[in-house]
Design an enzyme around this catalytic site. Structure first.
Site, PDB file in Angstrom:
ATOM      1  N   GLU A   1      32.151   3.269 -11.000  1.00 33.63           N
ATOM      2  CA  GLU A   1      33.692   2.813 -10.862  1.00 33.63           C
ATOM      3  C   GLU A   1      32.830   4.249  -9.775  1.00 33.63           C
ATOM      4  OE1 GLU A   1      32.331   3.196 -14.035  1.00 33.63           O
ATOM      5  OE2 GLU A   1      33.451   2.692 -15.295  1.00 33.63           O
TER       6      GLU A   1
ATOM      7  N   GLU B   1      29.808   1.943 -20.975  1.00 30.63           N
ATOM      8  CA  GLU B   1      29.631   3.052 -22.403  1.00 30.63           C
ATOM      9  C   GLU B   1      30.303   2.761 -23.666  1.00 30.63           C
ATOM     10  OE1 GLU B   1      33.288   4.178 -18.871  1.00 30.63           O
ATOM     11  OE2 GLU B   1      32.463   6.216 -19.092  1.00 30.63           O
TER      12      GLU B   1
END
Lengths: 560, 492
Positions: free
Chosen positions: A168, A146
């Site tokens: 995740e 990210e």
């Protein structure tokens, strides 16, 4: 209660290059290299080790400092390479043990700050002529990828094993909460079925597939890696509009005085009323007229009022947000001469092409955006002696409600000048919100005639009656009603569910179009925050809590 | 203030009191002179109130009326009697004495100091309660507007007007609270109190019973007995409020309300006395031909007024009532004399309701049933009056008796709504109800028959034939005292 680190100290946002624990900044002319090398034992809070270049809030506070300093202190830097200092691992993302041991409030605030920093990196690329390039010298997992997504370009080393991934969902039972899901489809335009594959495959994809799908821009063998990255950095630098010969403005430490219930800076003061769970924030107009020209502005540097007041507001917002969870209502006031504020407002517009003024403008914009996404009730109080004009009017427009005194406080100062507000051209686009609209446009969303009427009044002082008529304030009351009404409103606000208020305010503040930013702070964050409190993530058998125990999460299999 | 030579000065006050300042445009004991905000609000509202009074207040033109005016709020000596032109009545703002040590006596704030300001958290609830209470006060004046034209005596006419001016003052009391504590919203609500009118199709009064027509004096007496008594009980709960200004306002209003109860109790009693007299004299229950109101018709009026007044207490089970209690906004009747924890979280009580065509009892949480708690107190109080009236029948040697109907009779609100229950408590189907409704509730013919008896009697000391004279006059004056001086046009 002040939310603190487990040592009991409030979180501090004062960072400086000589104190970085986790980053190294290398400057080489027009190219800066930001090197992540996390100090495993340097966590902000005890209880976890920052292994594999994983990060916590402390790591991110330093990153934020770097982004800011590159923009203000280094006009010569035209592209920024972000890379890692570990072998084979660029960054493993947010530290899972840290997340697992953190309170819900801490996780939410952590994600908000990291998101703001990622947005700031994009803002530097778009508006500062500093193009960020992610040079992934190893695997970028989760929050690591990210970070890369916030950069303009992503280059991944092609070593047969390094990947980009968002593990995740499969590993932790939560979302990549720092814009990952949003940027994959919205920024990098990865097809949704591929995005789905990507976000459920914990090991991620190596370079070739990642390039094909658009997850990264290029993958390069180790031998050519530095050269390719440098080539990209040079190309980006060549396109930058930053000045060749300019002196930066050093972001000297903020002068701040604090005691238990107040935080004060030269232009901003905050007084906390703990019983009322409220803070009264007053922003002071400058005493002096603006300096003559761009050179004089630069000479003032951090003391140039618009920059000084922005830094102070930014620091205050961060401190209140992180350390004062019980203070649910922020009451915003201004004090000083509107004429002087407007003179600065005009100067910021006139000198907008100057690199430093440009930085100040965008920093003020980002600080207002921080206010927009703060989960606190914002109430602007407009009284005699206030100066809600031009850029400072943005504070009132950012507020959930505006209370304006009509006339003066007869019993206090009958000879005072009644308050006026001034809408300036800057309110009509200089400081857009995350939705891409100005706060003025947002206020009049769907009411083009109302907006047009206000546009016809630009630059004119509007008294309470006019401000009310034009729809610029919530209520205008005279002194007979004002104080009591305000007291009751603030008490009433404090009695409502903090959660419902956060949700309600976030919904009302962002009208109109969706952008990557509104999706991140709305859709992504709201879902993430819901998932965070679900037992599937944070229950004793949840994936987040079980991570690293050798057991996987034990899920409640009902779809909700 | 002038002293009427015939009545003398008011008795010297003996209890603690704060004197009412009559030198002000608006008499008050709230230090109005020093409160700019309140002054402006009330002085703006006063002309609107007077307009309303002239338009919708008593229709019968009078020169002056022997009225009681409050002069101080202490235990004794708070009233002064004098002949006053009604439009010059000194409506004002009177609160009971402040007890600086007063605490909240119930709910989650129990033991904390009473609130001297509206807490923001409870503003909406308090505003609503005050508006509802305030709405009833002018409503009854409107309902009783034309009764003066059929007054059975000058004595009764004076009592009607006394009730009317005091309802007007109660409106002032609520408006004071709205103006003093609720800012602009309060002022808007205060104006609305004058804009809604009883029975107005477009802007009716909030509560149903206050839109019913007051057709005749028997209904007026029933109204003051049953419906004003509901007001007394509502005030009694607000008197316990943690919001001290509301508590003190209501405490003083209760003193005035006692007079209305007196008018109702004695009015029905005197009607019953006259009915009993005629029944004995003529040996029949059908005394209509002899100018009396038959006992059966009195019972029907009672049935009606009692049942619509029970509806005013709201649903037996009410989340609002529980919330009001817990938050300290509204207490129970005689809260401080209750022997319990005043929090009620674990308490329960019995509640009757209709289930499968039968009236059954179930246990419910006390906090959810506080409307019922208050209604029970009210019902017990109502029974006292009925006993008094029956005493008059017994004294006359008659076997007939008046009774309160079953709590489920003719109900439109709460657990009995949608069911038919006879006065004896029998659950009926629609057909059975239709067949007997006319025996239990006043029919159009009954009302017409009563209305036909309502001829004015304006001669001092004389009474219409359907009602007995009172034992004594007002303020120790004789019954034949000139309580009201009618205007010339009133006499025509």
């Amino acid at each position: 209660m002040t939310l603190t680190t487990t040592e009991g100290a409030a979180v501090d946002f004062d960072a400086a290059p000589d104190r970085y624990k986790h980053w190294r900044l290398d400057l080489d002319g027009e190219i800066a290299t930001v090197n992540l090398l996390v100090d495993e034992a340097g966590g902000l809070v005890p209880g976890y080790q920052l292994k594999m270049n994983s990060y916590d809030l402390g790591v991110d506070i330093e990153l934020y400092d770097i982004v800011q300093r590159l923009r203000f202190e280094h006009p010569e830097v035209r592209s920024v390479v972000m890379t890692g200092g570990l072998e084979r691992m660029f960054c493993a993302g947010a530290n899972i043990r840290m997340l697992a041991q953190s309170s819900h409030a801490w996780k939410v605030n952590f994600c908000k700050f990291t998101n703001e920093t990622r947005n700031g990196i994009e803002d530097a690329t778009q508006n500062s002529g500093q193009t960020w390039i992610a040079a992934l010298n190893g695997t970028a997992a989760g929050g690591g990828y990210e970070l890369a997504l916030a950069c303009d370009q992503i280059v991944l080393v092609d070593d047969g094993s390094s990947t980009v991934s968002l593990p995740e969902v499969p590993l932790l039972g939560v979302l990549p909460g720092t814009g990952g899901l949003t940027r994959v489809v919205d920024k990098r335009h990865v097809r949704k079925d591929r995005a789905d594959l990507f976000a459920t495959k914990s090991e991620g994809y190596r370079g070739a597939t990642a390039v094909e799908w658009g997850l990264i821009d290029e993958t390069v063998p180790r031998a050519r890696f530095d050269e390719v990255v440098r080539g990209r950095a040079q190309a980006a630098a060549a396109n930058s509009r930053r000045p060749r010969q300019a002196t930066g403005v050093v972001l000297t430490p903020l002068a701040r005085t604090e005691d238990r219930d107040s935080i004060s800076y030269s232009h901003v003061t905050a007084r906390i009323d703990r019983d009322a769970r409220r803070v009264d924030i007053t922003v002071q107009a400058p005493a002096e007229r603006p300096p003559a020209d761009a050179a004089a502005v630069l000479a003032l540097g951090v003391d140039y009022w618009p920059l000084a007041v922005t830094r102070q507001l930014d620091d205050l917002i961060l401190r209140l947000r992180t350390n004062e969870h019980l203070i649910g209502t922020w009451v915003l006031r201004t004090a000083g001469d509107s004429g002087t504020v407007l003179a600065y407002d005009e100067q910021l517009a006139e000198l907008a092409d100057d690199w430093f003024v440009n930085e100040v403008r965008h920093y003020f914009k980002r600080t207002l955006k921080r206010l927009d996404v703060s989960s606190r009730s914002l109430i602007a109080v407009i009284e005699p002696g206030s100066c809600f004009a031009g850029l400072l009017l943005e504070l009132a427009l950012a507020a959930d409600r505006q209370y304006m005194l009509a006339g003066v406080y007869e019993d206090v100062d009958p000879d005072a000048e009644p308050a006026t507000i001034v809408v300036a051209a800057s309110n009509d686009g200089a400081y857009p919100m995350g939705n891409g609209l100005s706060r003025l446009e947002s206020r009049f969303w769907g009411h083009g005639d109302g907006l047009a009427a206000v546009r016809a009044e630009l630059g004119k002082p509007l008294d309470a009656e006019a401000a009310d008529r034009f729809g610029l304030v919530t209520v205008a009351l005279d002194d007979i009603d004002f104080a009591d009404e305000l007291r009751i409103v603030l008490e009433e606000r404090a009695s409502l569910s903090p959660d419902a208020l956060t949700g309600m305010e976030a919904n009302h503040r962002f009208v109109g179009p969706e952008t990557i930013e509104t999706k991140i702070f709305g859709r992504l964050t709201a879902w993430q925050n819901w998932i965070f409190i679900r037992p599937n993530a944070s229950g004793p058998d949840g994936a987040l809590r079980r991570f690293g125990t050798g057991q996987r999460g034990d899920y409640d299999l009902n779809r909700v | 203030m002038s002293i009427d030579p015939r009545t003398g000065p008011a008795p010297a006050p003996t209890g603690p009191l704060s004197t009412i300042d009559y030198s002000e445009r608006i008499p008050n004991n709230v230090n109005l002179a020093e409160d700019r905000r309140l002054q402006r609000a009330l002085e703006g509202w006063q002309p609107k109130f007077l307009d309303w009074w002239k338009t919708l207040g008593p229709a019968l033109p009078t020169k002056d009326v022997y009225l009681r005016t409050a002069i101080a709020v202490g235990r004794d000596g708070w009233a002064h009697f004098d002949h006053v032109p009604m439009e010059e009545y000194r409506w004002g703002i009177f609160l009971a004495e402040r007890d600086p040590d007063r605490v909240v006596n119930f709910g989650k704030h129990k033991g904390a100091p009473a609130w001297q300001e509206v807490p923001g958290e409870h503003r909406a609830d308090l505003l609503r309660l005050i508006v509802i209470q305030g709405d009833t006060e002018p409503a009854s004046v409107e309902q009783q507007r034309i009764l003066g034209e059929t007054a059975p005596s000058i004595y009764d006419l004076r009592n009607l007007f006394q009730v009317n001016v005091e309802e007007g003052r109660h409106l002032w009391a609520m408006v004071y609270l709205l103006h003093a504590y609720f800012g602009r919203e309060g002022r808007e609500e205060a104006e609305q109190l004058l804009k809604r009118n009883s029975g107005d199709v477009d802007a009716p009064r909030i509560l149903g019973a206050f839109n019913e027509e007051t057709t005749d004096w028997l209904q007026f007496f029933m109204f003051t007995y049953f419906t004003d008594r509901d007001g007394k009980y509502q005030l009694g709960t607000l008197k316990e409020s943690a919001f001290d200004p509301l508590a003190r306002t209501c405490e003083f209003m209760l003193k005035e309300e006692a007079h209305h109860m007196f008018v109702g109790t004695t009015g029905v009693q005197r009607t019953v006395e006259r009915t009993a007299e005629l029944m004995k004299e003529h040996g029949t229950a059908d005394i209509l031909p002899y100018g009396g109101i038959p006992l059966a018709v009195i019972q029907k009026y009672l049935n009606f007024q009692y049942s619509v007044s029970l509806d005013l207490f709201g649903s037996e089970q009410s989340t609002n009532a529980g919330n009001y209690y817990t938050s300290g906004v509204k207490g129970r009747w005689q809260e401080t004399r209750r022997k319990d924890d005043h929090v009620l979280l674990d308490d329960t009580r019995e509640m009757r309701l209709v289930e499968d065509g039968r009236i059954v009892t179930k246990t419910v949480p006390m906090l959810s049933a506080l409307n019922l708690d208050l209604r029970d107190e009210y019902v017990a109080d109502c029974a006292n009056g009925v006993r008094r009236w029956n005493q008059a029948l017994e004294d006359a040697g008659l076997d007939e008796r008046l009774t309160l109907p079953h709590e489920g009779f003719n109900r439109k609100v709460g657990v009995y709504a949608g069911h038919h229950v006879s006065p004896d408590g029998e659950v009926l189907d629609e057909a059975a109800w239709q067949a007997s409704e006319g025996e239990w509730l006043p029919t159009a013919e009954d009302r017409q028959a009563v209305a036909a008896l309502m001829v004015p009697e304006y001669e001092y000391g004389k009474f219409a034939g359907w009602i007995a004279p009172p034992q004594t006059g007002i303020n120790d004056q004789p019954v034949e005292f000139d309580y009201v001086h009618l205007a010339e046009e009133g006499l025509v």
